[in-house]
Every structure is written in structure tokens, then in C-alpha cells.
Design an enzyme around this catalytic site. Sequence first.
Site, PDB file in Angstrom:
ATOM      1  N   ASP A 296      -1.612   6.636   6.621  1.00 45.86           N
ATOM      2  CA  ASP A 296      -2.613   5.650   6.205  1.00 45.86           C
ATOM      3  C   ASP A 296      -2.781   4.675   7.367  1.00 45.86           C
ATOM      4  O   ASP A 296      -1.891   3.877   7.642  1.00 45.86           O
ATOM      5  CB  ASP A 296      -2.108   4.937   4.934  1.00 45.86           C
ATOM      6  CG  ASP A 296      -3.041   3.807   4.488  1.00 45.86           C
ATOM      7  OD1 ASP A 296      -4.056   3.552   5.152  1.00 45.86           O
ATOM      8  OD2 ASP A 296      -2.721   3.172   3.451  1.00 45.86           O
TER       9      ASP A 296
ATOM     10  N   LYS B  85     -11.642  -2.460   7.395  1.00 46.20           N
ATOM     11  CA  LYS B  85     -10.841  -3.320   8.262  1.00 46.20           C
ATOM     12  C   LYS B  85     -11.268  -3.158   9.720  1.00 46.20           C
ATOM     13  O   LYS B  85     -11.741  -4.104  10.314  1.00 46.20           O
ATOM     14  CB  LYS B  85      -9.357  -3.049   8.081  1.00 46.20           C
ATOM     15  CG  LYS B  85      -8.820  -3.761   6.833  1.00 46.20           C
ATOM     16  CD  LYS B  85      -8.126  -2.880   5.880  1.00 46.20           C
ATOM     17  CE  LYS B  85      -7.863  -3.609   4.557  1.00 46.20           C
ATOM     18  NZ  LYS B  85      -7.270  -2.705   3.576  1.00 46.20           N
TER      19      LYS B  85
ATOM     20  N   TRP C 179       0.840  -1.204   0.000  1.00 49.04           N
ATOM     21  CA  TRP C 179       0.000   0.000   0.000  1.00 49.04           C
ATOM     22  C   TRP C 179       0.869   1.246   0.000  1.00 49.04           C
ATOM     23  O   TRP C 179       0.572   2.215  -0.697  1.00 49.04           O
ATOM     24  CB  TRP C 179      -0.965  -0.021   1.181  1.00 49.04           C
ATOM     25  CG  TRP C 179      -1.871  -1.208   1.156  1.00 49.04           C
ATOM     26  CD1 TRP C 179      -1.905  -2.240   2.053  1.00 49.04           C
ATOM     27  CD2 TRP C 179      -2.848  -1.535   0.158  1.00 49.04           C
ATOM     28  NE1 TRP C 179      -2.848  -3.166   1.680  1.00 49.04           N
ATOM     29  CE2 TRP C 179      -3.438  -2.759   0.527  1.00 49.04           C
ATOM     30  CE3 TRP C 179      -3.281  -0.902  -1.015  1.00 49.04           C
ATOM     31  CZ2 TRP C 179      -4.442  -3.370  -0.234  1.00 49.04           C
ATOM     32  CZ3 TRP C 179      -4.282  -1.515  -1.773  1.00 49.04           C
ATOM     33  CH2 TRP C 179      -4.845  -2.721  -1.379  1.00 49.04           C
TER      34      TRP C 179
END
Length: 358
Positions: A170, A194, A103
Site C-alpha cells: 500500500d 495524496k 491502514w
Amino acid sequence: MNATKKIHNFSAGPSILSSYAINKSMEDIQNFAGTGLSILEISHRSAEFEAVMEECRLLVKSILNLSDDYDILFLQGGASTQFYQIPMNFLKTKGVYTQTGTWASKAIEEAQAYGEVIIAASSKSKNFNFIPTDYSIDPSADYFHCTSNNTIFGTQMQSFPETNIPLICDMSSDIFSRKIDANKFQMIYAGAQKNMGPAGVTLAIVHKDIYNRKADRHIPTMLDYQIHAKNGSMYNTPPVFPILVSKYNLEWVRDNGGLNGMEIRNTEKANLLYNAIDSSEYFEGTTEVSSRSFMNVCFVFKQETPELVSKFEAACLDANISGIKGHRSVGGYRASLYNALPIDSVQALVDVMMNFDK
Ligand SMILES: *Cc1c(COP(=O)(O)O)cnc(C)c1O
């Protein structure tokens, strides 16, 4: 009304939600806030939904103990949209990034379209199995971007660097999972699916000061944080249902001790599983011990054979263990221990591993 067979859901995302959130949402699908309408068919401008939006915002604010200097936005497009929306808005000349996983690498790639990207540290050469801690941050850069938890590789930042430039993170896979000083950050973002709620909404927490640092380029209306802030995340139709479910899930977080409660719960689960891995004859972890994630636990066979794999996977299936296949870039197994996962589920997995050792 929930499935009668108890499944231990270790999915990496979308992932397990509290049954409180699921049950409350089911009621609202049938009759939302006494309106006689479903949440799925009601106007986002209704007073009842406006109240949900406001409650969700306040829950984020109070759980993270954020000051009034922050806008709390519910956006769409996932964390992946933030990868380019952030540099589009705030990258004037250069941004500093750490490259700690897939990511983070995607965030870097997107930012490169808007200016210079300095990679202050990378763990790529070791297949992202650790978190670099020894690096410096160019004080003349526009911002520093990091990924707090690397969902795919199972590593997690244990602390955040001190810097004078805006700190942007993030936190998709570990937000609301542990105590953090959220007021240190100029921006925090997370795809909900999540640890916050279902797929379809992205949380962006933006310090109002950062608007003064906007880049001098055309920003499309829908990608302008300030537009969303001014309109209370209702510039256009927001993702009504994911926001509702997130609100309930955050109520559950609050009622179970907030960040402190989640940290205790998640530490206990992670320790249980890592201890089992470390004492196992057959399995081993994939990351450096000091970089281990308490959210996503990656492990492999010390010596993998097709027989061992099929035996273990059959035993997991038999024990109703779901979602532990590792990401293809790591292989092996990954057990995600997000907030809502009960410790009984971790014990069920540990039991399978222990039996295996016998
Ligand atoms: C899952 C994940 C993403 C991608 O999120 P989307 O909402 O699917 O775009 C980004 N960063 C991290 C750390 C993730 O775990």
C-alpha cells in the site's frame, strides 16, 4: 483564477495538487481537447478520453520505470477496497502482514475474512511510532503485505524486505515521492488523493504473474483484476475526471525530474522541518528518528498547555497555514509534505515555529 490568498496546504489527503494540474483541468472542464464539450460530459469511450487513459497509464509506467509485465489499472473504491480485494483474489491459505499503523491494521482485519493472517511484526504497542525491521516472512505464505508510509503516524519504510513470495504494498501516501525499485513488487496500490491526483480513483499496479496465483473462490466481476486489465480499466465507466487530473499531475512529476526530482525536493522539505522540530524549545517529534516519514511529519508540544495551543494555532492561521491538525490518534500536529507542496510553504511553517521559540 486560483485563490488570490496564498494558502500553505499541509492537508493529509485529499491534498495539494500542482497548480499546473489544476489549471489544465480547468481548461478541460470548459473545453476538453478541442471537442467543445466539457470533460465532465463526454463519453469515456470517446477517442479523446481513451487517449487520456493511455497517457496516464504510460506516465505511471515510465515514471516508475515498470517493465511490460505489469498491468496498470485505474479502479474505484479507494485503497480501502484493495484491503479486501487483494485477499479475495490472492489469499488461498495464509498471508503475511506488517502492522505499522491504522491502514495496515484495517488491511489485516479485512484479510482475516479470507484466511489466516500472520502478523510478522507490529509496532502497535508503541502507538505505531516506529517501523519494525527485524522479522521473518513465512516462505510458504501466499504473499507479504506492507504499508510503505504510515500517513497517520508519520513513519515510513526505508527499505523493503527480500522475499520469494509476492510482495504487495500500500503506497497510498508516498507513491511517486522517492526512488524505489517498483519492479520488486507483485502489486502496488494507492488511493490517488495524496500524491497522485484527486479523490475518486485508485491506482493498482499488478504483475501479470500473480494471476496464476488466484484463489479458488468466486470473485465478483468488478473485483477481478484480470477483468479490469483485459478491458483497459474500462469494463465499466471509469472515474473520468480524477484520471484526467492525475494525468496532468503526473506530467508535472515527470517534468520536475520524476522520482529523482521528487526525492530531492521532498528530502529538502522534510529536513527543513525536522531540523526545526529538533532544535525547538517547544516542539518534539512523535516517532523514532530512523523511522521518520518524509511525507507526513508529526510533532507535538513537549508540554502542551491550552495557551500554547491557541497561540500556535492563531499564528498558523495568521500565516495562512492550513491542514496541520494531527490525527486524533496521535494528537498534536501533522504537516503533510506531498510532492506538490513548495518548500516556501515549509519555510512559512518553520518561521512560525521559530518565532514561537522567541
Ligand atoms: C489514506 C490511506 C488509505 C485509505 O485510502 P482510501 O482511498 O480513502 O480508501 C489507505 N492506506 C494509506 C496508507 C492511506 O494513507
